[in-house]
Structure formats: structure tokens, C-alpha cells
Design a protein around this motif. Structure first.
Motif, PDB file in Angstrom:
ATOM      1  N   ARG A 164       4.473   5.290   8.348  1.00  0.00           N
ATOM      2  CA  ARG A 164       3.022   5.369   8.151  1.00  0.00           C
ATOM      3  C   ARG A 164       2.682   5.755   6.720  1.00  0.00           C
ATOM      4  NH1 ARG A 164       3.246   7.693  13.450  1.00  0.00           N
ATOM      5  NH2 ARG A 164       3.295   9.788  12.524  1.00  0.00           N
ATOM      6  N   GLY A 165       3.513   6.623   6.117  1.00  0.00           N
ATOM      7  CA  GLY A 165       3.282   6.985   4.718  1.00  0.00           C
ATOM      8  C   GLY A 165       3.415   5.787   3.794  1.00  0.00           C
ATOM      9  N   LEU A 166       4.403   4.929   4.060  1.00  0.00           N
ATOM     10  CA  LEU A 166       4.582   3.732   3.236  1.00  0.00           C
ATOM     11  C   LEU A 166       3.452   2.731   3.453  1.00  0.00           C
ATOM     12  CD1 LEU A 166       8.436   3.207   3.544  1.00  0.00           C
ATOM     13  CD2 LEU A 166       7.165   3.967   1.547  1.00  0.00           C
ATOM     14  N   VAL A 167       2.983   2.621   4.695  1.00  0.00           N
ATOM     15  CA  VAL A 167       1.828   1.739   4.949  1.00  0.00           C
ATOM     16  C   VAL A 167       0.631   2.187   4.124  1.00  0.00           C
ATOM     17  CG1 VAL A 167       0.151   1.012   6.691  1.00  0.00           C
ATOM     18  CG2 VAL A 167       2.584   1.054   7.248  1.00  0.00           C
ATOM     19  N   TYR A 168       0.434   3.503   4.040  1.00  0.00           N
ATOM     20  CA  TYR A 168      -0.685   4.020   3.237  1.00  0.00           C
ATOM     21  C   TYR A 168      -0.497   3.678   1.760  1.00  0.00           C
ATOM     22  CZ  TYR A 168      -3.758   7.295   0.845  1.00  0.00           C
ATOM     23  OH  TYR A 168      -4.704   7.832   0.012  1.00  0.00           O
ATOM     24  N   LEU A 169       0.721   3.888   1.242  1.00  0.00           N
ATOM     25  CA  LEU A 169       0.975   3.593  -0.174  1.00  0.00           C
ATOM     26  C   LEU A 169       0.800   2.113  -0.479  1.00  0.00           C
ATOM     27  CD1 LEU A 169       4.145   5.794  -0.832  1.00  0.00           C
ATOM     28  CD2 LEU A 169       1.804   6.275  -1.535  1.00  0.00           C
ATOM     29  N   HIS A 170       1.293   1.248   0.427  1.00  0.00           N
ATOM     30  CA  HIS A 170       1.279  -0.187   0.174  1.00  0.00           C
ATOM     31  C   HIS A 170      -0.085  -0.828   0.412  1.00  0.00           C
ATOM     32  CE1 HIS A 170       5.933  -0.596   0.910  1.00  0.00           C
ATOM     33  NE2 HIS A 170       5.634   0.143  -0.134  1.00  0.00           N
ATOM     34  N   ARG A 171      -0.863  -0.310   1.379  1.00  0.00           N
ATOM     35  CA  ARG A 171      -2.051  -1.041   1.810  1.00  0.00           C
ATOM     36  C   ARG A 171      -3.346  -0.238   1.795  1.00  0.00           C
ATOM     37  NH1 ARG A 171      -0.960  -6.311   1.257  1.00  0.00           N
ATOM     38  NH2 ARG A 171       1.141  -6.746   2.023  1.00  0.00           N
ATOM     39  N   ASP A 172      -3.279   1.046   2.121  1.00  0.00           N
ATOM     40  CA  ASP A 172      -4.505   1.784   2.406  1.00  0.00           C
ATOM     41  C   ASP A 172      -5.004   2.653   1.270  1.00  0.00           C
ATOM     42  OD1 ASP A 172      -4.342   0.644   4.897  1.00  0.00           O
ATOM     43  OD2 ASP A 172      -3.330   2.370   5.808  1.00  0.00           O
ATOM     44  N   SER A 173      -4.139   2.989   0.297  1.00  0.00           N
ATOM     45  CA  SER A 173      -4.585   3.857  -0.788  1.00  0.00           C
ATOM     46  C   SER A 173      -5.379   3.056  -1.806  1.00  0.00           C
ATOM     47  CB  SER A 173      -3.380   4.517  -1.462  1.00  0.00           C
ATOM     48  OG  SER A 173      -2.601   3.559  -2.139  1.00  0.00           O
ATOM     49  N   CYS A 174      -6.159   3.777  -2.634  1.00  0.00           N
ATOM     50  CA  CYS A 174      -6.961   3.086  -3.655  1.00  0.00           C
ATOM     51  C   CYS A 174      -6.081   2.449  -4.718  1.00  0.00           C
ATOM     52  CB  CYS A 174      -7.954   4.069  -4.290  1.00  0.00           C
ATOM     53  SG  CYS A 174      -7.167   5.521  -5.032  1.00  0.00           S
ATOM     54  N   LEU A 175      -4.905   3.034  -4.941  1.00  0.00           N
ATOM     55  CA  LEU A 175      -3.902   2.431  -5.824  1.00  0.00           C
ATOM     56  C   LEU A 175      -2.751   1.939  -4.957  1.00  0.00           C
ATOM     57  CD1 LEU A 175      -3.635   4.930  -8.800  1.00  0.00           C
ATOM     58  CD2 LEU A 175      -4.664   2.665  -8.838  1.00  0.00           C
ATOM     59  N   ARG A 176      -2.391   0.688  -5.125  1.00  0.00           N
ATOM     60  CA  ARG A 176      -1.271   0.134  -4.369  1.00  0.00           C
ATOM     61  C   ARG A 176       0.022   0.554  -5.065  1.00  0.00           C
ATOM     62  NH1 ARG A 176      -0.321  -6.254  -3.245  1.00  0.00           N
ATOM     63  NH2 ARG A 176       1.283  -6.067  -1.643  1.00  0.00           N
ATOM     64  N   ILE A 177       0.891   1.309  -4.373  1.00  0.00           N
ATOM     65  CA  ILE A 177       2.034   1.961  -5.007  1.00  0.00           C
ATOM     66  C   ILE A 177       3.333   1.521  -4.350  1.00  0.00           C
ATOM     67  CG2 ILE A 177       3.144   4.192  -5.446  1.00  0.00           C
ATOM     68  CD1 ILE A 177       0.349   5.409  -5.517  1.00  0.00           C
ATOM     69  N   ILE A 178       4.307   1.148  -5.194  1.00  0.00           N
ATOM     70  CA  ILE A 178       5.681   0.893  -4.758  1.00  0.00           C
ATOM     71  C   ILE A 178       6.521   2.086  -5.208  1.00  0.00           C
ATOM     72  CG2 ILE A 178       7.617  -0.713  -4.790  1.00  0.00           C
ATOM     73  CD1 ILE A 178       5.000  -1.871  -3.682  1.00  0.00           C
ATOM     74  N   HIS A 179       7.190   2.755  -4.270  1.00  0.00           N
ATOM     75  CA  HIS A 179       7.884   4.006  -4.580  1.00  0.00           C
ATOM     76  C   HIS A 179       9.112   3.785  -5.455  1.00  0.00           C
ATOM     77  CE1 HIS A 179      10.245   7.689  -3.962  1.00  0.00           C
ATOM     78  NE2 HIS A 179       9.115   8.284  -3.621  1.00  0.00           N
TER      79      HIS A 179
END
Length: 739
Positions: free
Chosen positions: A532-547
Motif C-alpha cells: 500500500r505504501g508503494l501504491v501511494y508513492l507510485h499513484r496517489d501522492s502529489c509527486l510520483r516517486i520511484i524508491h
């Protein structure tokens, strides 16, 4: 001279016929082409030969380069126009001549209801069981004179007697020639070229990242190859990694034993052979004529040899050691894995039969008790060889007096300079001002500069100093209860005092009983939370982030065992509409990085998906990637795939979970993990899809076999290959820089 080819190719995207079935044999005018039109299989005539063979070659290269031949020793006549390749009634491949006689067959034993053969984009020609899907035979097990990525170069003399490269007799004749390439059966293994079964060239022992007998300036290969540990059936084997699309080949000119025993070969010298220190030619006449094969003999008898013969000896005149640098170490070593450098030296000193020893990082202690053969001097790279010398050949008898005078003179000068410097420092301290270098003469300035340099070195320290366990035991007084500061969830913390007076805190991790706290509900909560944390980073956050650096050590757990993704030092932000990015600087932790990122620097959310799949397997098995490779002697992903394919997925689960009522959910997690670590990004699910798969009961697609296997690299000092680009342990160095 012989030639070794290593072929590494890139794969275009096309379609073609790559399947041979019982109903569709291949005639002289027909071929099989791999699905992406990389390789082609069919009948051919090499050069001006009047013989015909079945082989595999590159499809889209103008000058045909044949990389594998089936009937090398049983050619067809070029006048035979009715030859064919078929699948026989017993399921084996067969080459038939015009009279329907079998010229060559795969000779797989067993009962098979149906088989097909396929030419893959790896260049592998396989027989597949139609019903089970298992591979019954493959050409990769029988290399010719070329080694492709995915092939295994095996050990000479193993039980199966395959996976050895052999040369062609000529460009017109693929019959096995005089040269064979493979690994030796010793530990650690060496790569050898044998000529008519006699050693012709060797690359030195494997140190975990390279063969130490191949000089670094000739290398560039250390990131291209990996060596898998051996087992009782097959021994070790070498494999080629997918790193680029180049053709690598090399010619081997030098021969073993060219300079004889106790001699050293230096290509830049004339003559190129010379005796080691303390040794003289066995035959001066032959040596002067350029015949060095009889080698050299020791000039003076060793003290320990005199003692063994009962002769008197002086206690003050002992055998000594002489260090040779940048050396290709000799053949015929004995290996002591668990000795440190001091123990290695002491073993050699205590055994008169020991002619030399070496301590090599990644191998540890190596000693030689027989003649020293095949020693070469490199201009760069190589290792240190410590040679045993008699006292008479050490130079101490003739140089002792001169050395004493020199040391006395140097000591007096240093004492005088030290006194002058200390006097000056005391004077400037009394005056309350800093030294002015302009007031020094040249001699005083040299002394001051050297002293200041030493002060600076003492003040500098490594970013991550390393301590031996015996040091930790000493500074904590054997983990005394009096030194205990407290205790956390995974171990107690102890106070310690280093030799320099610095106080430290040492955490001692608990025993495996803590594993029982990670029951299925807790693990599944961690798995879902990370997803779920990765889904937020990839899709739901204002900045799309790849860890870019997902691994279990970067997942923090709170007091309720809820996971938190940490360490965003290597993270990369994307625009909302951006799918891919490229980087020239590949960073991260080896073992968790996706194939497309390693090979081409391509970054996408599917890069994190790959890392998530690796973590899933680790959480389910309670084994880290690196621990698994070390203990089981096999790659984690390869083992996971083989277990899954064989219906033994439960073997991948921690023993503590196998008896629970949630085995089916655990197997589903392993299924999702294998989908996440697919070779191609398009075959992996998104994180949204992966999380949905974990929680739903819908039927999952079957994963494909992961052909790209991440290799474990050992750190070396070469500064070459992937070792510079990525971390090879669980620690990642993160730096802040502009994006």
C-alpha cells in the motif's frame, strides 16, 4: 594458440516459427527461427567443406557465425539431398540421412507421450515435454566453441562429462579440436585450457569476483561472469551475465610451464624467463640457449632441511621470506579457507615442505608444497607471493653491516630533526602564535610537512570502521551484565570502551526465537503495508516517486509491527504522465535491482515492483538474498522458480509457517512474488494490481521462467564493472544531489 568466444546479444522484437513438432520435420531447405529472429537453426556447409551439419547461427548477421553444431563428429555428405531433422517415436531429436539412417540423436531415456523442440531467443535448442512442460534436453548442456549468456561452463572430469567448450579443427571443420576449456575440480576452481588433455593455459583461482591469474588490464570481464559453487555431482560452473550487446573474444598465446619450475616469466624482459631469487638454472647450457623448460633449483639448502638431515644449525640464522608483488600465482596450491594471514604465514614457517604462501582476499590462505610452476610477472594487478628463502640467499650476511650503519645514520638525523622541530613548536607555543613556514629552511620544512601529514592521517577515520568480533568481546568484557545499558525488541545493548578511550554502544542481536513473533498475520500485514505504501508513492501522492532501493533493511517497523518505507536517498520523482526515465548512474543494492535497470539504466515503477517481489520471497522464507546464496549455494530467484515449477512452493515458506492454516495464502504470496520478478517489465503487475492479487481469490496468471538471474558479486579493488555501480551488501550509501 586457441580462441574462446563469448557471445552476448540484444533482442529485437519480431515473430517467427521456432517450434519443431513430430508432424513437421525440417528438410535441407527449411530452418527454425527464434521468436524474436535472433537465432536460426538449420543445415549448413562450413567454408569449403564437402560435409553438411545441423547448427545454430545468428539470424541477422551478414557473415554467418555458427555458435553450435549438433553432429560435429557425424557429418552428412553434401551430395545427400534427402537429409532431415525429426522428432522420433521415442521423443528424441534425430538427424536422418537420405537412407533414413540415424546419424545423430539426443538419446534422452524415458517414456514420453509427446515432445516438441524449440529454438529460444537465448540460442538454446530445447526438447520440451508437452504435458509437464519440463525441459528434457537442451543444447546449452553441450557447448561447442562458443559460450552464450545462460550457458554453464563446467568442471572437467565431472560425472556428466558435459558443459566443456572445445575448439573446431579448422574454419571448415567443426569436429572437436585439440583445445578444451573448462574449470578445474580443485577449490577454489581455476579456468583452464587443455591441449590434448595437458594443461596449456590457466586463469588462476576464482576469488569471488574474478580469476586472479588474469591481469586487471586484460580483464573488464569481472562484471561479465559469475561462478556458481559446485556440488558432488557436477562441480562448479561459470556463467555469462547479460550486460551488453558486444562480442568478446580473446586469444591465448602463453603456455604453462614455459619457463619451468621456480622460474618467472616477464614478457617485457629479454630473455623472458628468469630464476626466482635464491634459485639458479638447473642447466646453464640449456638456459643460455633459450631452453628454459627444466627450470631452476635452489642455490642454498634451507635451514629446516639441514635440521632434518641431522646437521648442526645456528639459532641466529633462520630461513626467511621474500615478497614478490604483481604476480600470477603458481599452480598446484593447497587451500586453507579458515586461516587468517598470520596463521597462514605461521603454517608455512612451521612446515619445511612449504615453498611459498599467499593470502588473497576472497580466497584466504594458499600454500605451495611442490615445485612452483607457471609464475608470471604482471605490470599491473596480480597478487603478492611470499617465497621461502634460505638465510644465505636473503642478503642479510653481506648487507648486515651496511644496514646497521645506514640505520644508525638515519636514526641520528631523524633524532636531530625531531629535536629541532619540538624546540620550534615549544617556542611558538610560548609566544602564542602559529608556526610560519616561511622561517624554515628546506630541511626543517620537510620534517614539519611530514609530521603534519601524520597528524592529519591520525585525525582521519573511515566512515564505517570495521571491528573484529574478538575486539567487540574485549571492549564489552565478554558482554558482561555490568556493561548492559538496556534491551530492545531484537537484542541487548552493551557499553564498551575502545583502546583509544572512546565509548561505544554495542547491540547484540537475539537468537532465532524472535522469528516466532513473526506469525502469519504479522507477516501478511507487513507485506500488505509495504504494498500500500508503494501504491501511494507510485499513484496517489502529489509527486510520483520511484524508491529505487527497496529492501527489507529499508523497511522500519513500529511498536505494533506496522511497516514504514524509509531511506529515500536514492528516490527519483516523476511527472504524473511520465512512465519511464533513464539514468547513466546506476545505484542501489545488488540483488534487488531489476534487469532493465542494471542493463540499460531504465527506471519505472516496475523497478520497485521487482524489488517488492524479492522482498516478498525474503519475508516468506525468512532468508535474505545474500544469506540464501551463501548457505544454499544457489540463487534465490532460481531456487524459488524451480521449487514453484516442481510443485514444491511450500519449501519456500519459513518452517514456522508451514504448519499454519494459512498455507494457501502464503503460496499465493509466493505466486505474486514470482510475477513481480519477471524479466520483462510488461510481464510484471503494477503495485495496485499486486496488492489486489494478494487480497483477492481470482485466478492468477502463471509466471514465466526468470532467465535473468542477478549475481552476487564480491567486492574487489579493481574498480571495474558493476562493483562500482551498486552496493553488494545490505548497506546503501545515499548522497543528496540535484535531480
Amino acid at each position: 594458440m586457441t580462441c574462446l568466444y563469448v557471445l552476448i546479444t540484444s533482442l529485437p522484437h519480431c515473430t517467427a516459427t521456432d517450434i519443431l513438432s513430430k508432424e513437421s520435420p525440417i528438410s535441407l531447405t527449411q530452418t527454425l527461427v527464434s521468436s524474436n529472429q535472433v537465432y536460426e537453426l538449420g543445415f549448413f556447409n562450413p567454408g569449403n567443406s564437402t560435409n553438411r551439419y545441423l547448427g545454430i547461427w545468428f539470424k541477422n548477421i551478414a557473415k554467418k557465425k555458427v555458435i553450435w553444431v549438433a553432429n560435429r563428429e557425424n557429418p552428412l555428405s553434401v551430395s545427400d539431398n534427402r537429409s532431415s531433422l525429426i522428432i522420433g517415436n521415442d521423443g528424441n531429436l534425430r538427424i536422418l540421412d537420405g537412407d533414413q539412417n540415424t546419424v545423430w540423436t539426443t538419446n534422452v531415456r524415458g517414456q514420453f507421450n509427446g515432445t516438441t523442440a524449440q529454438l529460444t531467443d537465448m540460442g538454446d535448442f530445447c526438447i520440451n515435454d508437452t504435458f509437464s512442460g519440463s525441459i528434457l534436453w537442451e543444447s546449452f548442456d553441450y557447448p561447442g566453441n562458443s559460450l552464450l549468456p545462460g550457458m554453464k561452463l563446467g568442471t572437467k572430469g565431472n560425472k556428466q562429462g558435459k558443459r566443456l567448450m572445445s575448439s573446431w579443427r579448422s574454419n571448415d571443420d567443426p569436429t572437436p579440436g585439440n583445445f578444451v576449456v573448462g574449470l578445474s575440480a580443485e577449490q577454489p576452481p581455476q579456468i583452464f585450457i587443455w591441449r590434448n588433455s595437458k594443461p596449456n593455459w590457466r586463469g588462476g583461482p576464482w576469488d569471488g569476483g574474478k580469476f586472479i591469474g588474469i591481469p586487471e588490464q586484460d580483464a573488464g570481464y569481472s562484471g561479465l561472469v559469475s561462478l556458481m559453487p559446485g556440488n558432488s555431482q557436477e562441480g562448479a560452473y561459470l556463467i555469462i551475465n547479460f550486460l551488453n550487446s558486444s562480442l568478446i573474444h580473446g586469444y591465448i598465446y602463453n603456455l604453462m610451464a614455459f619457463c619451468g619450475a621456480f622460474a618467472i616469466c616477464t614478457n617485457t624482459n629479454n630473455p623472458i624467463c628468469d630464476c626466482l631469487r635464491g634459485f639458479v638454472p638447473q642447466s646453464n647450457d640449456e638456459w643460455s640457449k633459450g631452453n628454459w623448460t627444466r627450470g631452476c633449483v635452489r642455490r642454498s639448502e634451507l635451514l629446516c632441511e639441514k635440521n632434518e638431515t641431522g646437521l648442526a644449525s645456528s639459532k641466529t640464522k633462520l630461513d626467511t621470506f621474500w615478497v614478490l608483488t604483481r604476480i600470477k600465482l603458481p599452480d598446484g596450491h593447497q587451500w586453507f579457507l579458515y586461516m587468517d594471514s598470520d596463521e597462514c604465514r605461521q603454517w608455512c614457517l612451521n612446515n619445511c615442505s612449504c615453498k611459498a604462501y599467499a593470502y588473497v582476499e576472497g580466497i584466504n590462505c594458499m600454500v605451495w608444497t611442490e615445485e612452483l610452476m607457471d609464475i608470471k610477472q604482471f605490470s599491473e594487478g596480480g597478487e603478492n607471493l611470499v617465497l621461502r628463502l634460505s638465510y644465505a640467499d636473503s642478503g642479510k650476511e653481506t648487507n648486515g653491516a651496511a644496514l646497521l650503519i645506514s640505520l644508525t645514520t638515519i636514526g641520528g638525523v631523524l633524532l636531530l630533526c625531531g629535536f629541532v622541530f619540538c624546540l620550534y613548536r615549544w617556542t611558538t607555543y610560548k609566544k602564542g602564535r602559529k608556526p610560519n613556514l616561511d622561517h624554515f629552511n628546506s630541511e626543517d620544512e620537510l620534517v614539519l610537512r611530514d609530521t603534519l601529514h601524520e597528524d592529519i592521517l591520525r585525525e582521519e577515520s573511515f566512515e564505517l570502521p570495521i571491528f573484529e568480533f574478538k575486539q567487540i568481546i574485549a571492549v564489552t568484557n565478554h558482554f558482561s551484565p555490568r556493561n548492559k545499558l538496556g534491551e530492545g525488541g531484537f537484542g541487548a545493548v552493551y557499553k564498551g570502551i575502545l583502546d583509544d578511550g572512546q565509548q561505544v554502544a554495542v547491540k547484540r542481536l537475539s537468537d532465532p526465537k524472535k522469528r516466532q513473533q513473526l506469525d502469519w498475520a504479522t507477516r501478511f500485514n507487513i507485506i500488505q503495508g509495504i504494498g500500500r505504501g508503494l501504491v501511494y508513492l507510485h499513484r496517489d501522492s502529489c509527486l510520483r516517486i520511484i524508491h529505487r532501493d527497496l529492501k527489507c533493511s529499508n523497511i522500519l517497523l513500529d511498536e505494533k509491527m506496522n511497516p514504514k518505507i524509509s531511506d529515500f536517498g536514492l528516490a527519483r520523482s516523476f511527472q504524473i504522465t511520465q512512465e519511464l526515465a533513464n539514468t547513466c548512474k546506476i545505484v542501489g543494492t545488488f540483488g534487488y535491482m531489476s534487469p532493465e535497470y542494471i542493463m540499460g539504466g531504465v527506471i519505472s515503477e516496475k523497478s520497485d515492483v521487482f524489488s517488492y517481489g524479492v522482498m516478498l520471497l525474503e519475508i516468506m522464507s525468512s532468508k535474505r538474498n545474500t544469506d540464501f546464496i551463501h548457505q544454499e549455494q544457489i540463487y534465490h530467484l532460481a531456487h524459488a522458480w524451480e521449487s514453484w515449477k516442481g510443485g514444491r512452493g511450500i519449501e519456500l515458506m519459513d518452517q514456522a509457517l508451514r504448519g499454519s492454516s494459512c498455507v494457501s495464502e502464503g503460496l499465493r504470496c509466493i505466486h505474486v512474488a514470482l510475477l513481480c520478478v519477471q524479466d520483462l517489465p510488461k510481464d510484471r503487475p503494477t503495485m495496485t494490481e499486486a496488492v489486489s492479487m494478494l487480497c483477492s481469490e481470482t485466478e492468477l496468471p502463471e509466471p514465466k521462467e526468470p532467465l535473468f538471474t542477478l549475481q552476487r558479486l564480491s567486492g574487489t579493488s579493481s574498480g571495474q564493472g558493476l562493483i562500482n555501480m551498486c552496493s553488494i551488501n545490505a548497506v546503501t550509501i545515499s548522497m543528496t544531489e540535484g535531480r
